[in-house]
Design an enzyme around this catalytic site. Structure first.
Site: not given
Length: 768
Positions: A108, A110
């Site tokens: 998880y 960006w």
């Protein structure tokens, strides 16, 4: 030499010299470029880069297994062939002995704005080729919303991707009532990159036309420029909304026709609102006792909302708390009571000020993305339950009406993220990370997660590779030209996975016989076919690459739910009733005691009105930073310029500081019963009394790396936050709010070691 490129926080030209990016020039078409671009220069060759393949000594010597040494061990450099062999053998061992559900491919974070070299897409494609993995669902940003909104309005992502446009708001909205404000700092970013930042201009245009903005938040700067600031007790927004709704009903200002035609279950909610079900009317005076906002102000705002074209917005921050489902649900209910959903400039919006997506025009056709394949493993967890999963394998838990079981994970494979920024209660997370047999991390930098890995894969940054960038709410498809050569012995994740796939005999399935460059051309050509079928124009790949970007068609001037309002039978919502579900029979049927069938007030533990406030008298807002995206490039120039004596800044109301004999520039110990961190004091009367603000994203830097409960000397607030789900419905992240106390640090200041590589075995080129 200049190279066009894209980051989450904007499009730019990178100026490079001698293998390093030395400067950036924002895209000329960007109305309000993000200052976070200032973190890029110097990032390619920063000392925190992982310079080559590394394996933790304890894992290399003792083999896979649980270990207390993660985060406090030496690393041994290995060759790329040794690394890929170790990875291939470990995947064989885990799959053969425990099955694919024993692999957690959370990853998880960006990652980068590039769509091909997107780390999570790469690792998930690879794991699916191997037979699948235990996955996570939803996000830390939207864990509660992602579950509640499909029940209430029939969608989740369309609330952001197909929201009322900023142009429409600037032209038609008379009153913008924003719970959580519209923080410009958050509108600087988008997951696939962003070429323009229109929020500031739209808000200015709204005001110039005579519109008014009311910002309801403990932080005055959550809206720039002139506005009315209402500062309730943090976490009490739902009570304030209920007080507004009660005034609308008792003064006959609610739109009964809209509620009857477009909603279901309002009558049951109204009985709760008026106190018929629990003996407690949710009046403005009731709300005053909870929120600290005068009842007269609540009633006056309700009357103004009923008299003017009003847009009610709720930021994502409000649902990152205990009972986080209630704020967006109640926001929809309040907007429905005003009856302006589907009208120009009115209605409801979720996420304005949370990311540069709401208010932007969507692209109406598919975008180029790397196909990830099909995951045959059905096991999953809510993303914020990673510590629970690792600590309690085999234990059952509730989620969205289901009773699920945590799997017994043996291998964690992480790429493109840093859970030490996202996850709560870092001490508990560190204890959880001792449990798996193996942790694999791909990262360009020695982030806290990389320092807790057994196998560290040195990845390139986006600046060192060619890629494509695009997003569903930006008109440009961008050619991301490599701006610097690969640093040291770093490799693209695609090349790493291709090599491991070859050793596992599945290379053809992973690569499909394509190099990275061939994949870029293939994805572009697929997209170009969609554009041409849509009647648009797009150049051949070579021309696109030379030009640097192409403009796509967008759907401009959208009004959210306009079609539904015009014809609710012809364009029903994807809810069981086809209407807005103010009361949900589905949710009511789950029988949860922490999420009823309609929006309601639940008093959280971490708030100033609870018992914990007797020990910890300050309410800390752990929001997103102004000077970076999450924890990305925390070592960059813009982020570093915000630090106070090397620590993350903490904002205090001057009188709260005076009570504790604190001055601006002091270093303080911020603490509660979960942990402590050091931070640097900034005095600010734009922070509500008894509230402090400490942004997330400072790289975790424990005073004693061997102690999971050690104080963070750098200022990471997640050593303080509670690792508990929003409710039994969503199990969403609750990291936005936490109660703390603060005291001046009088000892010697510990050095900042957050960006230093861990100990590396001596005698190799990697340790030099």
């Amino acid at each position: 030499m200049a190279h066009s490129h894209m980051a989450h926080w904007g499009m730019f030209e990178a100026v490079s010299d001698g293998g390093e990016v030395t400067a950036v020039r924002p895209f000329a078409g960007d109305a309000d470029p993000s200052p976070v671009l200032g973190n890029i220069p110097g990032s390619v060759r920063h000392r925190s880069r992982v310079t080559g393949p590394m394996v933790r000594r304890g894992w290399l010597e003792n083999g896979p297994g649980p270990s207390q040494r993660r985060g406090d061990d030496e690393y041994v450099p290995v060759s790329w062939d040794e690394l890929t062999t170790l990875l291939a053998n470990e995947f064989r061992r885990v799959i053969d002995r425990h099955g694919n559900s024993a692999i957690y491919g959370g990853s998880y974070g960006w990652a980068s704005a590039g769509r091909f070299h997107h780390a999570q897409s790469q690792v998930h494609r690879f794991l699916n080729v191997l037979g699948g993995y235990t996955r996570s669902v939803h996000s830390y940003s939207l864990g509660a919303t992602g579950v509640i909104m499909p029940h209430v309005v029939g969608t989740h992502w369309k609330l952001f991707a197909r929201s009322t446009s900023w142009e429409n708001i600037a032209e038609h909205t008379e009153l913008l009532v924003s719970f959580g404000g519209v923080p410009l700092k958050n509108t600087g970013i988008n997951h696939g990159g962003t070429s323009d930042h229109p929020t500031r201009g739209a808000l200015d245009a709204l005001r110039e036309r005579g519109g008014r903005i009311v910002s309801i938040t403990p932080l005055r700067d959550d809206v720039h420029g002139e506005h009315e600031w209402i500062a309730p007790v943090p976490g009490s927004d739902v009570a304030l909304m209920l007080g507004l709704a009660h005034t609308l009903v008792t003064e006959g200002l609610h739109d009964e026709d809209f509620l009857a035609r477009y909603c279901t279950g309002y009558d049951r909610f109204e009985r709760y609102l008026l106190g018929e079900t629990d003996g407690e009317p949710k009046s403005a005076r009731w709300a005053e006792a909870i929120t600290g906002v005068p009842a007269s102000d609540i009633a006056a705002l309700a009357r103004e909302m009923a008299a003017r074209r009003t847009l009610v917005t709720v930021t994502w921050s409000l649902q990152r708390t205990r009972f986080g489902e209630q704020a967006p649900w109640m926001g929809v209910t309040l907007a429905a009571m005003l009856g302006e959903i589907g009208l120009a400039g009115g209605g409801f919006g979720h996420g304005y000020g949370s990311m540069n997506e709401p208010g932007l025009a969507p692209v109406p056709y598919p975008l180029p993305t790397l196909p990830q394949g099909i995951n045959p493993v059905k096991t999953f967890i809510p993303v914020a339950a990673i510590s629970d999963m690792l600590l309690h394998p085999g234990e059952e838990f509730d989620y969205d009406g289901q009773r699920l079981t945590y799997p017994d994970v043996k291998l964690v494979h992480w790429a493109g993220g840093n859970p030490f920024h996202h996850h709560q209660d870092i001490g508990r997370l560190r204890r959880a990370l001792t449990r798996p047999d193996t942790i694999v991390v791909h990262d360009p930098y020695w982030t806290p997660m990389a320092k807790h890995a057994d196998i560290v894969v040195p990845s390139t940054t986006s600046l060192e590779r060619d890629d494509l960038s695009c997003t569903r709410n930006d008109p440009l498809l961008v050619a991301m030209h490599a701006a610097a050569p690969r640093h040291a012995d770093a490799r693209d994740d695609y090349d790493t996975f291709a090599a491991v796939s070859a050793k596992l005999g599945v290379a053809e399935r992973f690569t499909e016989g394509r190099t990275a460059q061939q994949w870029l051309e293939h994805l572009y050509d697929q997209w170009r076919d969609w554009v041409l079928r849509d009647g648009g124009e797009a150049p051949e790949f070579g021309e696109f690459w030379a030009r640097g970007h192409v403009r796509m068609r967008t759907e401009d001037g959208l009004v959210a739910f306009e079609d539904f309002r015009r014809d609710p039978d012809g364009h029903p919502l994807a809810t069981p009733s086809g209407r807005f579900e103010i009361f949900s029979d589905t949710i009511d049927g789950f029988g949860y005691d922490d999420c009823a069938g309609h929006p309601r007030w639940y008093a959280p533990d971490e708030w100033l009105g609870g018992e914990r406030a007797e020990r910890y008298a300050l309410h800390l807002v752990a929001n997103q930073p102004k000077t970076r995206l999450h924890s990305q490039l925390d070592h960059g120039g813009t982020s570093q310029a915000s630090k106070v004596r090397g620590r993350e800044p903490i904002r205090l109301y001057p009188a709260d500081a005076a009570e504790r004999a604190l001055s601006g520039g002091d270093v303080v110990r911020v603490f509660n019963d979960r942990g402590a961190c050091l931070a640097g004091v900034v005095l600010d009367d734009g922070v509500r009394r008894s509230v402090v603000q400490l942004a997330t994203g400072a790289w975790y830097d424990p005073l004693d790396p061997g102690d999971p409960n050690a104080m963070c000397v750098h200022g990471n607030p997640n050593v303080l936050t509670a690792d508990v789900g929003a409710s039994s419905l969503s199990q969403g992240c609750t990291g936005q709010h936490v109660l703390v106390e603060i005291e001046k640090w009088t000892g010697d200041l510990p050095p900042i070691r957050a960006y230093d590589p861990p100990p590396v075995a001596a005698g190799s080129r990697y340790s030099e």
